[in-house]
Design a protein around this motif. Structure first.
Motif, PDB file in Angstrom:
ATOM      1  N   GLN A  15      42.598  36.008  47.764  1.00  0.00           N
ATOM      2  CA  GLN A  15      43.649  36.988  47.567  1.00  0.00           C
ATOM      3  C   GLN A  15      42.893  38.443  47.772  1.00  0.00           C
ATOM      4  N   MET A  16      43.565  39.458  48.611  1.00  0.00           N
ATOM      5  CA  MET A  16      43.384  40.766  48.472  1.00  0.00           C
ATOM      6  C   MET A  16      44.384  41.591  47.764  1.00  0.00           C
ATOM      7  N   ASP A  17      43.913  42.164  46.831  1.00  0.00           N
ATOM      8  CA  ASP A  17      44.536  43.024  45.486  1.00  0.00           C
ATOM      9  C   ASP A  17      45.889  42.165  45.169  1.00  0.00           C
ATOM     10  N   GLY A  18      45.461  40.837  45.154  1.00  0.00           N
ATOM     11  CA  GLY A  18      46.489  40.053  44.415  1.00  0.00           C
ATOM     12  C   GLY A  18      47.705  39.229  45.734  1.00  0.00           C
ATOM     13  N   VAL A  19      47.277  39.797  46.811  1.00  0.00           N
ATOM     14  CA  VAL A  19      48.136  39.175  47.944  1.00  0.00           C
ATOM     15  C   VAL A  19      47.296  38.342  48.934  1.00  0.00           C
ATOM     16  N   PRO A  20      47.989  36.794  48.897  1.00  0.00           N
ATOM     17  CA  PRO A  20      47.007  35.686  49.428  1.00  0.00           C
ATOM     18  C   PRO A  20      46.816  36.054  50.861  1.00  0.00           C
ATOM     19  N   VAL A  21      45.329  35.748  51.157  1.00  0.00           N
ATOM     20  CA  VAL A  21      44.871  35.889  52.465  1.00  0.00           C
ATOM     21  C   VAL A  21      44.933  34.935  53.300  1.00  0.00           C
ATOM     22  N   PRO A  22      45.652  34.838  54.397  1.00  0.00           N
ATOM     23  CA  PRO A  22      45.233  33.610  55.483  1.00  0.00           C
ATOM     24  C   PRO A  22      44.002  33.457  56.004  1.00  0.00           C
ATOM     25  N   MET A  23      43.679  32.203  56.035  1.00  0.00           N
ATOM     26  CA  MET A  23      42.328  31.699  56.460  1.00  0.00           C
ATOM     27  C   MET A  23      42.209  31.435  58.349  1.00  0.00           C
ATOM     28  N   TRP A  24      41.245  31.536  58.591  1.00  0.00           N
ATOM     29  CA  TRP A  24      41.016  30.988  60.175  1.00  0.00           C
ATOM     30  C   TRP A  24      41.825  31.905  61.141  1.00  0.00           C
ATOM     31  N   ARG A  25      41.764  33.203  60.799  1.00  0.00           N
ATOM     32  CA  ARG A  25      42.295  34.355  61.730  1.00  0.00           C
ATOM     33  C   ARG A  25      41.557  35.612  61.353  1.00  0.00           C
ATOM     34  N   PRO A  26      41.742  36.501  62.201  1.00  0.00           N
ATOM     35  CA  PRO A  26      41.154  37.715  62.071  1.00  0.00           C
ATOM     36  C   PRO A  26      42.109  38.725  61.180  1.00  0.00           C
ATOM     37  N   VAL A  27      41.446  39.466  60.129  1.00  0.00           N
ATOM     38  CA  VAL A  27      42.472  40.144  59.196  1.00  0.00           C
ATOM     39  C   VAL A  27      41.951  41.477  58.942  1.00  0.00           C
ATOM     40  N   PHE A  28      42.800  42.480  59.354  1.00  0.00           N
ATOM     41  CA  PHE A  28      42.126  43.870  59.019  1.00  0.00           C
ATOM     42  C   PHE A  28      42.353  44.416  57.719  1.00  0.00           C
ATOM     43  N   VAL A  29      41.306  44.744  57.011  1.00  0.00           N
ATOM     44  CA  VAL A  29      41.563  45.102  55.628  1.00  0.00           C
ATOM     45  C   VAL A  29      41.478  46.494  55.443  1.00  0.00           C
ATOM     46  N   ARG A  30      41.908  47.067  54.497  1.00  0.00           N
ATOM     47  CA  ARG A  30      41.628  48.445  54.384  1.00  0.00           C
ATOM     48  C   ARG A  30      40.859  49.112  53.048  1.00  0.00           C
ATOM     49  N   LYS A  31      40.239  50.111  53.463  1.00  0.00           N
ATOM     50  CA  LYS A  31      39.276  50.679  52.368  1.00  0.00           C
ATOM     51  C   LYS A  31      39.867  50.715  50.788  1.00  0.00           C
ATOM     52  N   GLY A  32      38.648  50.309  50.137  1.00  0.00           N
ATOM     53  CA  GLY A  32      39.038  49.893  48.822  1.00  0.00           C
ATOM     54  C   GLY A  32      39.602  48.709  48.238  1.00  0.00           C
ATOM     55  N   SER A  33      40.258  47.919  49.176  1.00  0.00           N
ATOM     56  CA  SER A  33      40.768  46.696  49.060  1.00  0.00           C
ATOM     57  C   SER A  33      39.809  45.560  47.966  1.00  0.00           C
ATOM     58  N   THR A  34      40.354  44.678  47.405  1.00  0.00           N
ATOM     59  CA  THR A  34      39.295  43.878  46.635  1.00  0.00           C
ATOM     60  C   THR A  34      39.884  42.375  47.082  1.00  0.00           C
ATOM     61  N   LEU A  35      38.791  41.887  47.641  1.00  0.00           N
ATOM     62  CA  LEU A  35      38.966  40.421  47.875  1.00  0.00           C
ATOM     63  C   LEU A  35      38.417  39.457  46.953  1.00  0.00           C
ATOM     64  N   THR A  36      39.346  38.596  46.439  1.00  0.00           N
ATOM     65  CA  THR A  36      38.998  37.683  45.373  1.00  0.00           C
ATOM     66  C   THR A  36      39.154  36.174  45.594  1.00  0.00           C
ATOM     67  N   PHE A  37      38.460  35.307  45.433  1.00  0.00           N
ATOM     68  CA  PHE A  37      38.374  33.909  45.444  1.00  0.00           C
ATOM     69  C   PHE A  37      38.800  33.285  44.140  1.00  0.00           C
ATOM     70  N   THR A  38      40.148  32.953  44.104  1.00  0.00           N
ATOM     71  CA  THR A  38      40.960  32.490  42.701  1.00  0.00           C
ATOM     72  C   THR A  38      40.361  30.973  42.158  1.00  0.00           C
ATOM     73  N   GLY A  39      40.410  30.189  43.086  1.00  0.00           N
ATOM     74  CA  GLY A  39      40.185  28.673  42.817  1.00  0.00           C
ATOM     75  C   GLY A  39      40.150  28.050  44.113  1.00  0.00           C
TER      76      GLY A  39
END
Length: 338
Positions: free
Chosen positions: A81-105
């Motif tokens: 998740q990036m700031d609580g929003v699920p992040v899709p895998m196996w594709r390019p993702v453009f993240v913004r400054k200050g965003s926090t990536l968390t692996f929840t389980g």
């Protein structure tokens, strides 16, 4: 440009494709456990396939992106998740400054690969950025990542353009992904193809049958050095001493307790235990993503079949790399093709 580790999780290290050419000096190869996921993650962000990235074992890790950047997540699914929003895998993702990536389980697999455009820019040791913890070399001072680490990100190789508009979400993901049909068949109970090892014939008939007829459990003592299995006791016809000889990733050794060990990325360079089998190279990504507590079963194939599987996977990888590059160029993200 950098990434800050907020929580390290169970185990995260910086890895590339390994430290080759030094085995004769006793220096192990190391590198990523799942080389398929490693290569694909790098291609998705426009990197060279061997660039360094972060290998996350299990979950609990949290990192903050200190700059806008392209990232890709491949391998096991840890519900990112990036700031609580699920992040899709196996594709390019453009993240913004200050965003926090968390692996929840964890949902599937046991290792996720986080690649960033430009690669992880830690110093090379003997030609590699891979972390080898037992020797304390490579990566971040030769150790696992810890809270407060600031991980430098390179800028020289990143070839993906940034979006021209500023979004309000913590990230933007492209609409396409690497098809499931093109990924390894990760499973908690996989069939793993093997060829006979040099000492296969030294084991008694019952042990040779048991190797193929029974499930083996991956024990909690398994690590990057080797997967310790639990199952039927495998025995030699008679006790023997063996001269130590070279081993590689996927070599199946049987120590005196009769419980096999599949050697993995941080394996030693030589092994003196009898080698009953060798995992087919094409199935190593599947083994790397089999978590402790799950089971696997071996299936024997011929040397010729194993070589054909390896060649087929190489063709598949080259096709996948080209497909990703063409798709990125088509979407207007990639500056050009090599």
């Amino acid at each position: 440009m950098s990434i800050t580790v907020i929580k390290p999780g169970l185990m995260a290290t910086i890895q590339d494709l390994g430290r080759s050419g030094y085995g004769k000096y006793g220096v192990i190869v190391s590198g990523s456990m799942d080389r398929f996921a490693h290569r694909t993650a790098n291609w998705l962000v426009g990197n060279d396939e061997g660039d360094a990235l972060i290998e996350v074992t299990w979950s609990g890790m949290s990192v903050r992106m200190e700059r806008e950047m392209w990232v890709a997540l491949t391998g096991g699914d840890f519900s990112p998740q990036m700031d609580g929003v699920p992040v899709p895998m196996w594709r390019p993702v453009f993240v913004r400054k200050g965003s926090t990536l968390t692996f929840t389980g964890p949902r599937a697999g046991c290792r996720t690969y986080l690649a960033v455009a430009g690669g992880i820019d830690v110093p090379e040791v003997l030609g590699s950025r891979s972390t080898y913890i037992r020797a304390g070399i490579g990566g971040m001072k030769g150790r696992v990542l810890k809270a407060g680490d600031i991980i430098p990100v390179g800028t020289g190789k990143g070839r993906l353009r940034h979006p021209s508009t500023k979004g309000t979400q913590p990230f933007d993901a492209v609409r396409w992904a690497v098809p499931a049909s093109e990924r390894p068949a990760y499973s908690e109970h996989p069939y793993v193809r093997i060829v006979r090892g040099p000492q296969f014939g030294d084991f008694d008939d019952m042990s040779r049958r048991a190797l193929l007829d029974h499930d083996f459990r991956v024990t909690p003592q398994s690590d990057r050095m080797g997967y310790r299995l639990e199952g039927p006791r495998l025995q030699l016809h008679r006790p023997q001493e063996y001269i130590s000889e070279g081993v590689t990733m996927g070599t199946v050794q049987v120590p005196s307790d009769g419980q096999p060990i599949i050697l993995m990325a941080d394996r030693q360079t030589l092994g003196g235990y009898p080698k009953i089998a060798q995992v087919a190279g094409a199935d190593l990504p599947v083994v790397a993503q089999t978590p402790p507590g799950s089971t696997l079963r071996f299936r024997e194939i011929s040397q010729t079949e194993a070589e054909q599987l390896w060649m087929d996977q190489g063709i598949r990888l080259r096709r996948l790399a080209r497909m990703i590059a063409l798709k990125l160029k088509e979407d207007g993200w990639l500056d050009g093709l090599d």
